[in-house]
Design an enzyme around this catalytic site. Structure first.
Site, PDB file in Angstrom:
ATOM      1  N   ASP A  45      -6.528  21.330 -14.809  1.00 47.54           N
ATOM      2  CA  ASP A  45      -7.543  21.749 -15.784  1.00 47.54           C
ATOM      3  C   ASP A  45      -6.897  22.277 -17.066  1.00 47.54           C
ATOM      4  OD1 ASP A  45      -6.673  23.845 -14.171  1.00 47.54           O
ATOM      5  OD2 ASP A  45      -8.687  24.528 -13.614  1.00 47.54           O
TER       6      ASP A  45
ATOM      7  N   ASP B  16      -2.285  25.729 -12.220  1.00 46.55           N
ATOM      8  CA  ASP B  16      -3.692  25.603 -12.621  1.00 46.55           C
ATOM      9  C   ASP B  16      -3.912  26.382 -13.930  1.00 46.55           C
ATOM     10  OD1 ASP B  16      -6.594  24.991 -11.159  1.00 46.55           O
ATOM     11  OD2 ASP B  16      -6.676  26.717 -12.512  1.00 46.55           O
TER      12      ASP B  16
ATOM     13  N   HIS C  32      -8.286  31.478  -6.133  1.00 47.30           N
ATOM     14  CA  HIS C  32      -8.989  32.718  -6.521  1.00 47.30           C
ATOM     15  C   HIS C  32      -9.397  33.570  -5.323  1.00 47.30           C
ATOM     16  CE1 HIS C  32      -9.106  31.554 -10.688  1.00 47.30           C
ATOM     17  NE2 HIS C  32      -9.778  30.455 -10.431  1.00 47.30           N
TER      18      HIS C  32
ATOM     19  N   HIS D 120      -6.184  28.395 -14.645  1.00 46.90           N
ATOM     20  CA  HIS D 120      -6.646  29.767 -14.380  1.00 46.90           C
ATOM     21  C   HIS D 120      -5.633  30.530 -13.539  1.00 46.90           C
ATOM     22  CE1 HIS D 120     -10.245  27.185 -14.898  1.00 46.90           C
ATOM     23  NE2 HIS D 120     -10.656  28.196 -15.643  1.00 46.90           N
TER      24      HIS D 120
HETATM   25  C1  6XA Z   1     -15.802  30.325 -13.826  1.00 48.55           C
HETATM   26  C2  6XA Z   1     -14.631  29.420 -13.886  1.00 48.55           C
HETATM   27  C3  6XA Z   1     -14.026  29.217 -12.552  1.00 48.55           C
HETATM   28  C4  6XA Z   1     -12.669  28.597 -12.661  1.00 48.55           C
HETATM   29  C5  6XA Z   1     -12.338  27.798 -11.480  1.00 48.55           C
HETATM   30  C6  6XA Z   1     -10.985  27.193 -11.549  1.00 48.55           C
HETATM   31  N1  6XA Z   1     -17.018  29.690 -13.551  1.00 48.55           N
HETATM   32  N2  6XA Z   1      -9.980  27.883 -11.088  1.00 48.55           N
HETATM   33  O1  6XA Z   1     -10.736  26.088 -11.973  1.00 48.55           O
HETATM   34  O2  6XA Z   1      -8.754  27.436 -11.026  1.00 48.55           O
HETATM   35 ZN    ZN Z   2      -8.614  26.310 -12.647  1.00 49.08          ZN
END
Ligand code: 6XA
Ligand code: ZN
Length: 343
Positions: free
Chosen positions: A284, A195, A159, A197
């Site tokens: 995840d 991932d 991110h 996200h």
């Molecule tokens: C917001 C969720 C953050 C996602 C983190 C993650 N609190 N990114 O696993 O791949």
């Molecule tokens: Zn993630």
């Protein structure tokens, strides 16, 4: 398969994140990496090596030096202003707002962070730098002849963009490694992000470039974090047009839909013929993950590894997300051993 691991990851140990309207204990916690390490060892995946120290210049190949210096100094500024508890931003920027860097620590947090889930702590700088070293050492180890290396990075990275951080990520470990591969002479690199996200940071870093192809399978940004990037019509810009492929999937996705997207991703990456493949490895997508809504099962992870092996490129796995700590290590090792078994 060699694993690169640094115990410095434990330096990133926040006490709170803003989640579902509450300040709760972070899901991105030290036991994650420790449980992955334990599974790597009990499965006898291969040797576990410590990282080398790399210069901060490697980070500044993809990140604004102002972000790097902010992450280095933020804790000291925060403690002086408020005290020794987690630093979180008091606001964030909305469309059309001013984009100047403020002078005070609160203003700077708002300027550089894009969420309130990513606490800066006493050890953040140490841990975030070590995670980059883990990724870069993995790349170097891969360069000396292996088929694949596992960089057990924590905190994660995908991110983090050129000049902002968030989503538990400070520096983009995968992007720094991909850039290093280019700097070492590779002409074509690919990053596959599995991932749950969308890897908004990685996408934005390489969005206008054709040398680093970015392909991501993730939750539809209309439904899930990070919300503002990850749509299928984001295909790259300028020289990068056609070198960004987003494959968003709806909440509830199970293996058949996931596999279809994975095959599309693999076909695109094979066409690019990368000299190095970096995999942003998040698990995840697991049905029991506490913050995600895909429905992949434990038995699906070896299939992901097997499919990635078919690309046929030297592969650096870089750890990203995955929060079902009890099953986390098992699922990660399943991907890696699925890859190895495919040969
Ligand atoms: C917001 C969720 C953050 C996602 C983190 C993650 N609190 N990114 O696993 O791949
Ligand atoms: Zn993630």
């Amino acid at each position: 398969m060699i694993t690169i691991f640094s115990s410095e990851h434990r330096q990133q140990a926040g006490t709170v994140e803003l989640i579902n309207g509450r300040l709760e204990a972070p899901v991105e916690k030290p036991s994650r990496a420790d449980s992955i390490l334990a599974s790597v060892q009990s499965a006898m995946l291969g040797p576990v090596l410590a990282p080398k120290d790399f210069d901060v210049a490697a980070i500044e190949r993809v990140h604004d030096p102002r972000l790097v210096s902010f992450i280095r100094t933020a804790w000291g500024q925060w403690v002086a202003a408020h005290g020794a508890w987690d630093a979180l931003p008091p606001s964030s920027r909305a469309r059309g707002m001013q984009v100047r860097e403020p002078e005070t620590i609160d203003g700077k947090l708002a300027y550089f962070a894009f969420d309130a889930g990513t606490p800066i702590t006493a050890g953040t700088w140490t841990a975030a730098r070590a995670a980059v070293d883990v990724a870069l050492t993995g790349l170097e180890t891969l360069g000396s002849g292996g088929r694949a290396v596992f960089s057990l990075c924590r905190p994660p990275g995908h991110h983090a963009a050129r000049d902002y951080y968030g989503g538990y990520c400070f520096f983009n470990n995968a992007a720094v490694a991909a850039q290093k591969a280019i700097d070492n002479g590779a002409q074509r690199v690919a990053i596959l992000d599995v991932d749950y996200h969308h890897g908004n940071g990685t996408q934005s870093i390489f969005y206008e470039r054709s040398d680093v192809l970015f392909v991501s399978i993730h939750a539809d940004p209309r439904q899930d974090y990070p919300f503002f990037l990850g749509y299928a019509d984001e295909t790259g810009q300028g020289a990068g047009e056609g070198f960004n492929l987003n494959l968003p999937l709806r909440w509830g996705t199970q293996w058949p839909q996931y596999d279809e997207a994975l095959q599309t991703a693999i076909e695109r990456i094979r066409h690019h013929a990368p000299e190095v493949l970096v995999v942003s490895l998040g698990v995840d997508t697991f049905e029991k993950d506490p913050i995600s809504r895909f429905k992949l099962r434990a038995a699906d992870y070896p299939k992901i590894g097997h499919a990635i092996a078919a690309i046929g490129a030297p592969t650096l796995f870089v750890m990203e997300g995955g929060y079902a700590v009890a099953e986390l290590g098992h699922n990660v090792v399943s991907v890696l051993s699925g890859f190895e078994r495919a040969g």
